[in-house]
Design an enzyme around this catalytic site. Structure first.
Site, PDB file in Angstrom:
ATOM      1  N   CYS A   1       1.217  -1.223  -0.293  1.00  0.00           N
ATOM      2  CA  CYS A   1      -0.138  -0.182  -0.015  1.00  0.00           C
ATOM      3  C   CYS A   1       1.070   1.305  -0.399  1.00  0.00           C
ATOM      4  O   CYS A   1       1.523   1.083   0.627  1.00  0.00           O
ATOM      5  CB  CYS A   1      -0.876  -0.059   1.252  1.00  0.00           C
ATOM      6  SG  CYS A   1      -1.676   1.799   1.467  1.00  0.00           S
TER       7      CYS A   1
ATOM      8  N   ASP B   1      -0.952  -5.196   0.410  1.00  0.00           N
ATOM      9  CA  ASP B   1      -2.406  -5.527  -0.411  1.00  0.00           C
ATOM     10  C   ASP B   1      -3.078  -6.310  -1.038  1.00  0.00           C
ATOM     11  O   ASP B   1      -1.875  -6.483  -1.472  1.00  0.00           O
ATOM     12  CB  ASP B   1      -3.248  -3.844  -0.720  1.00  0.00           C
ATOM     13  CG  ASP B   1      -3.598  -3.008  -0.367  1.00  0.00           C
ATOM     14  OD1 ASP B   1      -4.075  -2.973   0.507  1.00  0.00           O
ATOM     15  OD2 ASP B   1      -2.167  -1.389  -1.336  1.00  0.00           O
TER      16      ASP B   1
ATOM     17  N   LEU C   1       0.335 -15.184 -23.302  1.00  0.00           N
ATOM     18  CA  LEU C   1       1.148 -14.828 -22.727  1.00  0.00           C
ATOM     19  C   LEU C   1       1.132 -16.704 -22.273  1.00  0.00           C
ATOM     20  O   LEU C   1       0.732 -17.283 -22.005  1.00  0.00           O
ATOM     21  CB  LEU C   1       0.099 -14.284 -21.900  1.00  0.00           C
ATOM     22  CG  LEU C   1       1.350 -13.320 -20.651  1.00  0.00           C
ATOM     23  CD1 LEU C   1       1.803 -12.521 -21.667  1.00  0.00           C
ATOM     24  CD2 LEU C   1      -0.388 -12.566 -20.290  1.00  0.00           C
TER      25      LEU C   1
ATOM     26  N   SER D   1       2.359 -18.472 -18.906  1.00  0.00           N
ATOM     27  CA  SER D   1       2.362 -18.107 -17.815  1.00  0.00           C
ATOM     28  C   SER D   1       2.826 -18.157 -16.862  1.00  0.00           C
ATOM     29  O   SER D   1       2.994 -17.201 -15.656  1.00  0.00           O
ATOM     30  CB  SER D   1       0.962 -19.358 -16.978  1.00  0.00           C
ATOM     31  OG  SER D   1       2.121 -20.628 -17.807  1.00  0.00           O
TER      32      SER D   1
ATOM     33  N   GLU E   1      -5.559   1.253  -8.581  1.00  0.00           N
ATOM     34  CA  GLU E   1      -5.557   1.850  -9.942  1.00  0.00           C
ATOM     35  C   GLU E   1      -4.537   1.229 -10.690  1.00  0.00           C
ATOM     36  O   GLU E   1      -4.427   1.525 -12.007  1.00  0.00           O
ATOM     37  CB  GLU E   1      -5.847   3.234 -10.179  1.00  0.00           C
ATOM     38  CG  GLU E   1      -7.678   3.120  -9.022  1.00  0.00           C
ATOM     39  CD  GLU E   1      -8.162   3.345  -7.265  1.00  0.00           C
ATOM     40  OE1 GLU E   1      -8.619   3.731  -6.908  1.00  0.00           O
ATOM     41  OE2 GLU E   1      -6.770   3.437  -6.950  1.00  0.00           O
TER      42      GLU E   1
END
Length: 115
Positions: free
Chosen positions: A29, A37, A52, A54, A72
């Site tokens: 965080c 978080d 992609l 993995s 975000e």
């Protein structure tokens, strides 16, 4: 921010949607929370020429453990990294932050038709 490129391989000729899901994503965080978080992540994409790999995705996700970043910015960074790596036809990312202080946060980026 993690800089290692994600690996890719040639996509098969069939039309398909690939989904990756994990609840093992953590990042620090950037505010005065004092801990990591925890996130649940869903990635869905329709490949164009490449898929992609993995293992490299897992390594990229693990690299955020010690990164101070908001949900975000994390969702956006993952979206851009995958977009740059494989240039998919469509891409969608859903990032759900674990409840903290009675609040849940979800960030969605990309083509919601893949939801």
């Amino acid at each position: 921010m993690p800089e290692k490129d994600m690996e890719r391989f040639e996509a098969p000729p069939s039309e398909q949607v690939t989904t990756f899901e994990t609840d093992e994503l953590t990042a620090l965080c950037p505010f005065d929370f004092g801990g990591p978080d925890h996130y649940t992540l869903v990635i869905k994409y329709e490949p164009a020429d490449y898929c992609l790999e993995s293992r490299s995705l897992k390594q990229r996700l693990e690299s955020y453990r010690d990164e101070e970043i908001t949900a975000e910015r994390l969702a956006d960074a993952l979206y851009r990294a995958i977009e740059d790596a494989i240039v998919p036809e469509r891409l969608y990312i859903r990032l759900e932050q674990a409840r903290r202080g009675g609040i849940e946060e979800t960030v969605e980026v990309g083509d919601r038709a893949l939801c």
